[in-house]
Design an enzyme around this catalytic site. Structure first.
Site, PDB file in Angstrom:
ATOM      1  N   ALA A   1      62.192  13.719  65.545  1.00  0.00           N
ATOM      2  CA  ALA A   1      62.503  13.090  66.306  1.00  0.00           C
ATOM      3  C   ALA A   1      63.579  11.991  65.543  1.00  0.00           C
ATOM      4  O   ALA A   1      63.494  11.744  64.439  1.00  0.00           O
ATOM      5  CB  ALA A   1      61.614  12.314  66.969  1.00  0.00           C
TER       6      ALA A   1
ATOM      7  N   GLY B   1      58.784  16.236  65.172  1.00  0.00           N
ATOM      8  CA  GLY B   1      59.268  16.871  66.384  1.00  0.00           C
ATOM      9  C   GLY B   1      60.207  18.380  66.101  1.00  0.00           C
ATOM     10  O   GLY B   1      60.366  19.229  66.848  1.00  0.00           O
TER      11      GLY B   1
ATOM     12  N   GLU C   1      57.366  20.668  66.470  1.00  0.00           N
ATOM     13  CA  GLU C   1      56.990  20.833  67.641  1.00  0.00           C
ATOM     14  C   GLU C   1      57.893  21.625  68.471  1.00  0.00           C
ATOM     15  O   GLU C   1      57.608  22.462  69.280  1.00  0.00           O
ATOM     16  CB  GLU C   1      56.953  19.383  68.355  1.00  0.00           C
ATOM     17  CG  GLU C   1      55.612  18.800  67.705  1.00  0.00           C
ATOM     18  CD  GLU C   1      55.779  17.307  68.220  1.00  0.00           C
ATOM     19  OE1 GLU C   1      56.617  16.581  67.719  1.00  0.00           O
ATOM     20  OE2 GLU C   1      54.779  16.749  68.541  1.00  0.00           O
TER      21      GLU C   1
ATOM     22  N   GLU D   1      54.283  11.964  61.725  1.00  0.00           N
ATOM     23  CA  GLU D   1      54.320  10.793  62.473  1.00  0.00           C
ATOM     24  C   GLU D   1      53.219   9.699  62.319  1.00  0.00           C
ATOM     25  O   GLU D   1      53.570   8.635  62.277  1.00  0.00           O
ATOM     26  CB  GLU D   1      53.837  11.245  64.063  1.00  0.00           C
ATOM     27  CG  GLU D   1      54.787  12.144  64.600  1.00  0.00           C
ATOM     28  CD  GLU D   1      54.609  13.694  64.660  1.00  0.00           C
ATOM     29  OE1 GLU D   1      53.843  13.975  63.598  1.00  0.00           O
ATOM     30  OE2 GLU D   1      55.448  14.444  65.247  1.00  0.00           O
TER      31      GLU D   1
HETATM   32  N1  CAA Z   1      65.501  10.860  62.016  1.00  0.00           N
HETATM   33  C1  CAA Z   1      66.838  10.269  61.492  1.00  0.00           C
HETATM   34  N2  CAA Z   1      67.563  10.548  60.472  1.00  0.00           N
HETATM   35  C2  CAA Z   1      67.094  11.242  59.650  1.00  0.00           C
HETATM   36  C3  CAA Z   1      65.566  11.897  59.726  1.00  0.00           C
HETATM   37  C4  CAA Z   1      64.987  11.747  60.937  1.00  0.00           C
HETATM   38  N3  CAA Z   1      63.639  12.199  61.671  1.00  0.00           N
HETATM   39  N4  CAA Z   1      65.389  12.511  58.894  1.00  0.00           N
HETATM   40  C5  CAA Z   1      66.120  12.385  57.844  1.00  0.00           C
HETATM   41  N5  CAA Z   1      67.220  11.721  58.478  1.00  0.00           N
HETATM   42  C6  CAA Z   1      68.668  11.183  57.711  1.00  0.00           C
HETATM   43  C7  CAA Z   1      68.215  10.290  56.589  1.00  0.00           C
HETATM   44  O1  CAA Z   1      68.175   8.843  57.378  1.00  0.00           O
HETATM   45  C8  CAA Z   1      69.250  10.235  55.770  1.00  0.00           C
HETATM   46  O2  CAA Z   1      70.475   9.669  56.434  1.00  0.00           O
HETATM   47  P1  CAA Z   1      71.296   8.925  55.463  1.00  0.00           P
HETATM   48  O3  CAA Z   1      72.003   9.674  54.327  1.00  0.00           O
HETATM   49  O4  CAA Z   1      72.382   8.230  56.397  1.00  0.00           O
HETATM   50  O5  CAA Z   1      70.668   7.684  54.862  1.00  0.00           O
HETATM   51  C9  CAA Z   1      69.616  12.017  55.810  1.00  0.00           C
HETATM   52  O6  CAA Z   1      69.038  12.435  56.946  1.00  0.00           O
HETATM   53  C10 CAA Z   1      69.165  12.696  54.787  1.00  0.00           C
HETATM   54  O7  CAA Z   1      67.669  12.421  54.552  1.00  0.00           O
HETATM   55  P2  CAA Z   1      67.191  12.028  53.313  1.00  0.00           P
HETATM   56  O8  CAA Z   1      67.982  11.222  52.417  1.00  0.00           O
HETATM   57  O9  CAA Z   1      65.928  11.257  53.646  1.00  0.00           O
HETATM   58  O10 CAA Z   1      66.632  13.382  52.439  1.00  0.00           O
HETATM   59  P3  CAA Z   1      65.818  13.741  51.499  1.00  0.00           P
HETATM   60  O11 CAA Z   1      65.962  15.081  50.811  1.00  0.00           O
HETATM   61  O12 CAA Z   1      65.391  12.597  50.526  1.00  0.00           O
HETATM   62  O13 CAA Z   1      64.231  13.674  52.335  1.00  0.00           O
HETATM   63  C11 CAA Z   1      63.011  14.356  54.233  1.00  0.00           C
HETATM   64  C12 CAA Z   1      63.974  14.835  53.455  1.00  0.00           C
HETATM   65  C13 CAA Z   1      61.516  14.505  53.425  1.00  0.00           C
HETATM   66  C14 CAA Z   1      62.813  15.459  55.363  1.00  0.00           C
HETATM   67  C15 CAA Z   1      63.194  12.943  54.693  1.00  0.00           C
HETATM   68  O14 CAA Z   1      64.413  12.574  55.240  1.00  0.00           O
HETATM   69  C16 CAA Z   1      62.053  12.473  55.687  1.00  0.00           C
HETATM   70  O15 CAA Z   1      61.039  12.375  55.626  1.00  0.00           O
HETATM   71  N6  CAA Z   1      62.482  12.485  57.109  1.00  0.00           N
HETATM   72  C17 CAA Z   1      61.791  11.975  57.930  1.00  0.00           C
HETATM   73  C18 CAA Z   1      60.656  13.011  58.389  1.00  0.00           C
HETATM   74  C19 CAA Z   1      59.733  12.693  59.561  1.00  0.00           C
HETATM   75  O16 CAA Z   1      59.242  11.664  59.526  1.00  0.00           O
HETATM   76  N7  CAA Z   1      59.877  13.279  60.748  1.00  0.00           N
HETATM   77  C20 CAA Z   1      59.029  12.761  61.941  1.00  0.00           C
HETATM   78  C21 CAA Z   1      59.771  11.849  62.924  1.00  0.00           C
HETATM   79  S1  CAA Z   1      59.209  11.138  64.124  1.00  0.00           S
HETATM   80  C22 CAA Z   1      58.656  12.448  65.266  1.00  0.00           C
HETATM   81  O17 CAA Z   1      59.164  13.559  65.325  1.00  0.00           O
HETATM   82  C23 CAA Z   1      57.973  11.995  66.609  1.00  0.00           C
HETATM   83  C24 CAA Z   1      57.584  13.255  67.502  1.00  0.00           C
HETATM   84  O18 CAA Z   1      56.584  13.689  67.383  1.00  0.00           O
HETATM   85  C25 CAA Z   1      58.422  13.541  68.684  1.00  0.00           C
END
Ligand code: CAA
Length: 282
Positions: free
Chosen positions: A87, A132, A135, A155
């Protein structure tokens, strides 16, 4: 088949395969509200791929124009780093309770629509499929992954719970114990562990091989009776999570519906007369 134009998706159709690519690589293809809205539009168009060939077209909205031009869907992400990183966390920081629930329910509608499509959907995961993203992949009929795929439900790291179907579909796919462990720890697993757990059907070395393998599977399915594949998908989905007797009832209804198709008459006649079947898709 006209899909219209999109900001966050690209759609390509070739040789019976529709490839939907979520295209927000700058945010690792996170499912912003715009992506959700556009995915809903694509599902609406795809829902008509069977034309009037399927008995489950009660609305009568489908036409035969282009019926069964699409025999399967590949769902993937752009950029080479992520399928979908979940998400959109930035957007969620500004959401209140009602908006959060609406976001979850909107994606529930999309995942149900993908499951209801009359053709198979294969998620091709190259890179991260987190939260997500995992999912969304679980709403596909099955998942193929590249060597660099990573799966997880992180999450709890955000003070959240799975919101796009993970608490339901992950346990259906990998069993209750494994689903609980993955969700409570937020741990990430690689493609091979996902394969071992039954989350992923196949692991391919590269993105190119991943997409080619999925297209090949869809072409193989395309040699079969379209209505039979659609009815099999419906029957499997109706049986999922139900008591055995209810699942068998869904199967009997699908079997009955198959008897009403020209595809069944053609397939059985071709077998008896030792010839190749030519399925009309009705
Ligand atoms: N939402 C919004 N932006 C996101 C994102 C997300 N889920 N995941 C990554 N991005 C963005 C980052 O903010 C970053 O943007 P900026 O360059 O503007 O800062 C860009 O994508 C690149 O990401 P990273 O710099 O973090 O890349 P990385 O290689 O260092 O790490 C990663 C990769 C491990 C996937 C890391 O981005 C991460 O942990 N992302 C979040 C993953 C997560 O927690 N997902 C679950 C979300 S909650 C959910 O999904 C609820 C549900 O069940 C519906």
């Amino acid at each position: 088949m006209d899909f219209g134009s999109f900001e966050t998706l690209t759609i390509e159709t070739s040789d019976g395969v529709a490839t939907i690519t979520i295209n927000r690589p700058e945010a690792l293809n996170a499912l912003s509200q715009k992506v959700v809205e556009e995915l809903a539009r694509v599902c609406e168009v795809l829902n008509n791929v069977g034309g009037s060939g399927l008995a489950n077209d009660p609305a009568g909205a489908a036409t035969d124009d282009g019926a069964w031009q699409v025999r399967g869907v590949i769902l993937t992400g752009a950029g080479g780093k992520a399928f979908v990183a979940g998400a959109d966390i930035r957007e969620m920081t500004a959401m209140n309770l009602d908006e959060g629930e609406f976001y979850a329910r909107s994606m529930h509608t999309i995942t149900l629509a993908l499951e209801a499509l009359p053709v198979p959907v294969i998620a091709c995961v190259d890179g991260y499929a987190l939260g997500g993203g995992c999912e969304l992949a679980l709403a596909a009929d099955f998942i193929y992954a590249s060597e660099r795929a990573q799966f997880g439900q992180p999450e709890v790291n955000l003070g959240l719970v799975p919101g796009f179907g993970g608490s339901v579909r992950l346990q259906q796919r990998v069993g209750l114990g494994v689903a609980r462990e993955l969700i409570y720890t937020g741990r990430r697993i690689d493609a091979h562990e996902a394969h071992r757990l039954g989350l992923v059907n196949r692991v391919l070395p590269t993105r190119e091989e991943l997409l080619a393998a999925a297209a090949e599977t869809i072409r193989e399915i395309a040699t079969k009776a379209p209505t039979a594949v659609a009815l099999a998908k419906r029957s499997i989905n109706e049986a999922t999570g139900r008591p055995t007797a209810e699942g068998l009832d869904a199967e009997a209804r699908a079997f009955r519906a198959a008897f009403s198709t020209e595809d069944m008459r053609e397939g059985t006649d071709a077998f008896v007369n030792k010839r190749q079947a030519v399925f009309p898709g009705r």
